[in-house]
Design a protein around this motif. Structure first.
Motif, PDB file in Angstrom:
ATOM      1  N   LEU A  22       0.900  -1.198  -0.178  1.00 23.67           N
ATOM      2  CA  LEU A  22      -0.220  -0.047  -0.168  1.00 23.67           C
ATOM      3  C   LEU A  22       1.009   1.337  -0.201  1.00 23.67           C
ATOM      4  CD1 LEU A  22      -2.951   1.229   0.287  1.00 23.67           C
ATOM      5  CD2 LEU A  22      -2.621   0.955   2.749  1.00 23.67           C
ATOM      6  N   GLU A  23       2.006   1.081   0.749  1.00 24.50           N
ATOM      7  CA  GLU A  23       2.826   2.499   1.008  1.00 24.50           C
ATOM      8  C   GLU A  23       3.716   2.665  -0.387  1.00 24.50           C
ATOM      9  OE1 GLU A  23       6.825   3.041   3.610  1.00 24.50           O
ATOM     10  OE2 GLU A  23       5.235   1.801   4.515  1.00 24.50           O
ATOM     11  N   ILE A  24       4.193   1.531  -0.705  1.00 27.88           N
ATOM     12  CA  ILE A  24       4.944   1.843  -1.985  1.00 27.88           C
ATOM     13  C   ILE A  24       4.279   1.750  -3.451  1.00 27.88           C
ATOM     14  CG2 ILE A  24       7.089   1.067  -0.846  1.00 27.88           C
ATOM     15  CD1 ILE A  24       7.174  -1.756  -2.226  1.00 27.88           C
ATOM     16  N   GLY A  25       3.136   1.167  -3.358  1.00 30.58           N
ATOM     17  CA  GLY A  25       2.620   0.933  -4.835  1.00 30.58           C
ATOM     18  C   GLY A  25       2.048   2.140  -5.631  1.00 30.58           C
ATOM     19  N   GLU A  26       1.711   3.108  -4.900  1.00 29.33           N
ATOM     20  CA  GLU A  26       0.863   4.255  -5.641  1.00 29.33           C
ATOM     21  C   GLU A  26      -0.049   3.899  -6.462  1.00 29.33           C
ATOM     22  OE1 GLU A  26       4.137   6.617  -7.581  1.00 29.33           O
ATOM     23  OE2 GLU A  26       5.460   6.240  -5.853  1.00 29.33           O
ATOM     24  N   PHE A  27      -1.256   2.885  -5.832  1.00 29.66           N
ATOM     25  CA  PHE A  27      -2.212   2.486  -6.818  1.00 29.66           C
ATOM     26  C   PHE A  27      -3.337   3.679  -6.897  1.00 29.66           C
ATOM     27  CE2 PHE A  27      -0.346  -1.037  -4.549  1.00 29.66           C
ATOM     28  CZ  PHE A  27      -0.275  -1.846  -5.685  1.00 29.66           C
ATOM     29  N   GLU A  28      -4.105   3.341  -7.880  1.00 32.31           N
ATOM     30  CA  GLU A  28      -5.122   4.111  -8.083  1.00 32.31           C
ATOM     31  C   GLU A  28      -6.104   4.154  -6.778  1.00 32.31           C
ATOM     32  OE1 GLU A  28      -6.757   4.669 -12.132  1.00 32.31           O
ATOM     33  OE2 GLU A  28      -8.652   5.038 -11.413  1.00 32.31           O
ATOM     34  N   LYS A  29      -6.376   3.074  -6.729  1.00 27.62           N
ATOM     35  CA  LYS A  29      -7.389   2.440  -5.772  1.00 27.62           C
ATOM     36  C   LYS A  29      -6.939   1.412  -4.915  1.00 27.62           C
ATOM     37  CE  LYS A  29     -12.654   2.858  -5.428  1.00 27.62           C
ATOM     38  NZ  LYS A  29     -13.711   2.946  -6.459  1.00 27.62           N
ATOM     39  N   VAL A  30      -7.361   1.238  -3.673  1.00 25.20           N
ATOM     40  CA  VAL A  30      -6.959   0.050  -2.905  1.00 25.20           C
ATOM     41  C   VAL A  30      -8.120  -0.301  -2.065  1.00 25.20           C
ATOM     42  CG1 VAL A  30      -5.534  -1.050  -1.435  1.00 25.20           C
ATOM     43  CG2 VAL A  30      -4.363   0.526  -2.875  1.00 25.20           C
ATOM     44  N   TYR A  31      -8.799  -1.634  -2.278  1.00 22.60           N
ATOM     45  CA  TYR A  31      -9.736  -2.059  -1.315  1.00 22.60           C
ATOM     46  C   TYR A  31      -8.670  -3.016  -0.585  1.00 22.60           C
ATOM     47  CZ  TYR A  31     -13.517  -0.710  -4.608  1.00 22.60           C
ATOM     48  OH  TYR A  31     -14.310  -0.243  -5.195  1.00 22.60           O
ATOM     49  N   PHE A  32      -9.300  -3.278   0.713  1.00 27.25           N
ATOM     50  CA  PHE A  32      -8.583  -4.560   1.413  1.00 27.25           C
ATOM     51  C   PHE A  32      -9.631  -5.274   2.361  1.00 27.25           C
ATOM     52  CE2 PHE A  32      -8.340  -3.705   5.895  1.00 27.25           C
ATOM     53  CZ  PHE A  32      -8.561  -2.522   6.183  1.00 27.25           C
ATOM     54  N   TYR A  33      -9.224  -6.600   2.569  1.00 24.06           N
ATOM     55  CA  TYR A  33     -10.121  -7.377   3.187  1.00 24.06           C
ATOM     56  C   TYR A  33      -9.169  -8.191   4.124  1.00 24.06           C
ATOM     57  CZ  TYR A  33     -12.685 -11.333   5.088  1.00 24.06           C
ATOM     58  OH  TYR A  33     -13.374 -12.345   5.881  1.00 24.06           O
ATOM     59  N   ASP A  34      -9.469  -8.265   5.607  1.00 26.42           N
ATOM     60  CA  ASP A  34      -8.721  -8.760   6.466  1.00 26.42           C
ATOM     61  C   ASP A  34      -9.770  -9.172   7.596  1.00 26.42           C
ATOM     62  OD1 ASP A  34      -5.489  -8.374   7.702  1.00 26.42           O
ATOM     63  OD2 ASP A  34      -6.830  -9.218   8.833  1.00 26.42           O
ATOM     64  N   THR A  35      -9.408 -10.412   8.067  1.00 25.33           N
ATOM     65  CA  THR A  35     -10.121 -11.140   9.128  1.00 25.33           C
ATOM     66  C   THR A  35     -10.206 -10.190  10.523  1.00 25.33           C
ATOM     67  OG1 THR A  35      -8.435 -12.292   9.648  1.00 25.33           O
ATOM     68  CG2 THR A  35     -10.148 -13.612   8.229  1.00 25.33           C
ATOM     69  N   ALA A  36      -9.115  -9.566  10.702  1.00 22.71           N
ATOM     70  CA  ALA A  36      -9.019  -8.822  12.129  1.00 22.71           C
ATOM     71  C   ALA A  36      -9.945  -7.448  11.511  1.00 22.71           C
ATOM     72  CB  ALA A  36      -7.687  -8.358  12.246  1.00 22.71           C
ATOM     73  N   ASP A  37     -10.437  -6.946  12.585  1.00 24.61           N
ATOM     74  CA  ASP A  37     -11.208  -5.741  12.541  1.00 24.61           C
ATOM     75  C   ASP A  37     -10.270  -4.439  12.685  1.00 24.61           C
ATOM     76  OD1 ASP A  37     -13.240  -3.905  12.520  1.00 24.61           O
ATOM     77  OD2 ASP A  37     -13.594  -3.956  14.419  1.00 24.61           O
ATOM     78  N   ILE A  38      -9.483  -4.069  11.311  1.00 24.00           N
ATOM     79  CA  ILE A  38      -8.611  -2.872  11.439  1.00 24.00           C
ATOM     80  C   ILE A  38      -9.115  -1.964  10.316  1.00 24.00           C
ATOM     81  CG2 ILE A  38      -6.674  -3.963  12.364  1.00 24.00           C
ATOM     82  CD1 ILE A  38      -5.701  -4.820   9.364  1.00 24.00           C
ATOM     83  N   ASN A  39      -8.517  -0.665  10.662  1.00 26.21           N
ATOM     84  CA  ASN A  39      -8.637   0.375   9.531  1.00 26.21           C
ATOM     85  C   ASN A  39      -7.322   0.676   9.151  1.00 26.21           C
ATOM     86  OD1 ASN A  39     -11.576   0.754   9.363  1.00 26.21           O
ATOM     87  ND2 ASN A  39     -11.502   1.138  11.586  1.00 26.21           N
ATOM     88  N   VAL A  40      -7.323   1.034   7.801  1.00 28.69           N
ATOM     89  CA  VAL A  40      -6.047   1.290   7.184  1.00 28.69           C
ATOM     90  C   VAL A  40      -6.142   2.563   6.428  1.00 28.69           C
ATOM     91  CG1 VAL A  40      -4.142   0.661   5.604  1.00 28.69           C
ATOM     92  CG2 VAL A  40      -4.918  -0.796   7.310  1.00 28.69           C
ATOM     93  N   ARG A  41      -5.410   3.707   6.733  1.00 29.88           N
ATOM     94  CA  ARG A  41      -5.668   4.785   5.809  1.00 29.88           C
ATOM     95  C   ARG A  41      -5.072   4.740   4.341  1.00 29.88           C
ATOM     96  NH1 ARG A  41      -4.211  10.729   7.471  1.00 29.88           N
ATOM     97  NH2 ARG A  41      -3.719   9.789   9.541  1.00 29.88           N
ATOM     98  N   GLY A  42      -6.067   5.267   3.536  1.00 27.93           N
ATOM     99  CA  GLY A  42      -5.646   5.119   2.076  1.00 27.93           C
ATOM    100  C   GLY A  42      -6.209   3.856   1.597  1.00 27.93           C
ATOM    101  N   ALA A  43      -6.882   2.976   2.169  1.00 27.31           N
ATOM    102  CA  ALA A  43      -7.399   1.826   1.567  1.00 27.31           C
ATOM    103  C   ALA A  43      -8.893   1.454   2.074  1.00 27.31           C
ATOM    104  CB  ALA A  43      -6.740   0.439   2.092  1.00 27.31           C
ATOM    105  N   ILE A  44      -9.879   1.092   1.214  1.00 26.36           N
ATOM    106  CA  ILE A  44     -11.319   0.941   1.527  1.00 26.36           C
ATOM    107  C   ILE A  44     -11.344  -0.423   2.096  1.00 26.36           C
ATOM    108  CG2 ILE A  44     -13.561   1.019   0.643  1.00 26.36           C
ATOM    109  CD1 ILE A  44     -12.152   2.522  -1.886  1.00 26.36           C
ATOM    110  N   LYS A  45     -11.978  -0.544   3.361  1.00 29.14           N
ATOM    111  CA  LYS A  45     -12.238  -1.964   3.964  1.00 29.14           C
ATOM    112  C   LYS A  45     -13.224  -2.560   3.501  1.00 29.14           C
ATOM    113  CE  LYS A  45     -12.862  -3.367   8.868  1.00 29.14           C
ATOM    114  NZ  LYS A  45     -12.576  -2.613  10.337  1.00 29.14           N
TER     115      LYS A  45
END
Lengths: 250, 250
Positions: A22-45
């Motif tokens: 997420l940090e180095i990729g400079e993607f246009e858009k990032v979704y993420f899925y994780d079994t842990a209930d976490i939030n991450v800046r710059g990515a749609i959970k």
């Protein structure tokens, strides 16, 4: 190297590798899925797993269980699928079902070199040319969950069993198995109490050359089971396959 | 590995590598151009150089002179361009003109790993991460045009000069220079009268790992200056970039 500015991804598993991507990729858009209930800046959970229609690729950096659980949804959606936990493919019945489904899908399977260099040569040689592969992986005892006062051979055998018994540590063995056939890859896993980083020594005998690749991968600070190179390698594959790179090397 | 059944190529230079590619590639259609007046079964000869409209990619396996001579026609035609004689890029003024033109073209530049494995790791690390690269290439004295009774360091210096002085033998150095910057690549070329094959030893120091890749490439029977792996590596890149492969590794 150019970025992935035009690429939209779903990252499955927002652990250390996912965060680095997420940090180095400079993607246009990032979704993420994780079994842990976490939030991450710059990515749609995603609260539940699904494949958003507007992604170009799904990137798995979770576990071989996650590969098995979500693969068929990803192939059904026809998205490119980058897999890091290739140990999943050591399970023969899953492997056969996956590749059968892949052939009927518009998805492509993308496997980065990951922690092991020299895969470029092994893939170029292919099944026909490669006669024998030996992979010796040396890891700090603690990262294998051991307290030991001396070096110990934890496993010795073929790539299929290596990946089935040590799925978190033997993705490299599984990737090699996919490329040249699992029966041709002999694996030795050594726990070393004096080591602070991961070492892979890959020896390849072929009809047209002999190769020895020695890698000392410094581990990611937050997870000694993975090497920092893994995230960079995944990003290289994504840029090449899904990005708009004008220069394609390897 | 699947074939290149759906790919149409123009092969520039029908020497040993070109012939091997033709033999193992299973292309849909092959044109070729060679300055020598030769005929080859299974390939359409061009009497004068031009880029046929129906090709997907142009494959150069001729010389750095050929790269310089035909590059701009290929970029003008917007075709993917696979280059083996990367020594051409050691010429700074050509390099700058080429990459400037590439950015305005629909062409992509494809550079296979060629004779050197581990390029996958070097590309993944990229310019920012790689601190130092040392390439030691050992070749049979005869293939360097020498008669010698002992080992001799023929060249030691940076990748740019290595490729300019030994264009036929130092494509690996030029490729490394393109990836990490020519100034970071130190090259040693050794002529060895007792050696019957080519050896490359690549040492890479980076912020996240150290790597040592040792390759013994058995030479092509008909041309000891090139290694058999080169043709296989070119084919791997072509399949990945222009073919319909469902499984993309590296």
């Amino acid at each position: 190297m150019q970025g992935c500015g035009n690429v939209r991804v779903l990252i499955v598993g927002m652990g250390n590798i996912g965060r680095t991507l997420l940090e180095i990729g400079e993607f246009e858009k990032v979704y993420f899925y994780d079994t842990a209930d976490i939030n991450v800046r710059g990515a749609i959970k995603l609260a539940e797993f699904f494949v958003p229609e507007d992604v170009d690729a799904v990137v798995e950096c979770a576990s071989s269980e996650a590969v098995k659980k979500f693969s068929f949804d990803i192939l059904e959606a026809g998205k490119d699928f980058l897999v890091l936990s290739t140990s999943a493919f050591a399970d023969r019945s899953f492997r056969e079902a996956f590749f059968e489904r892949l052939q009927r899908s518009t998805s492509r399977l993308i496997i980065p070199s990951g922690a092991v260099g020299g895969l470029d040569v092994v893939v170029a040689l292919g099944k026909d040319m490669v006669e024998k592969v030996l992979l010796e992986t040396r890891k700090p005892s603690v990262s294998l969950g051991m307290e030991a006062s001396e070096q110990r051979v934890v496993f010795e055998g073929n790539a299929e069993n290596a990946a089935l018994l040590f799925p978190k540590n033997m993705n490299v063995a599984a990737t090699l198995g996919l490329v040249v056939g699992f029966e041709k890859v002999h694996v030795r896993l050594v726990a070393d109490p004096w080591l602070s980083y991961n070492v892979h020594i890959l020896t390849v005998e072929s009809k047209i050359g002999k190769y020895r690749f020695e890698m000392e991968n410094f581990p990611s600070p937050s997870n000694p089971k993975t090497s920092a190179i893994t995230a960079y390698s995944a990003l290289k594959s994504l840029k090449d396959r899904c990005g708009e790179s004008k220069i394609l090397i390897g």
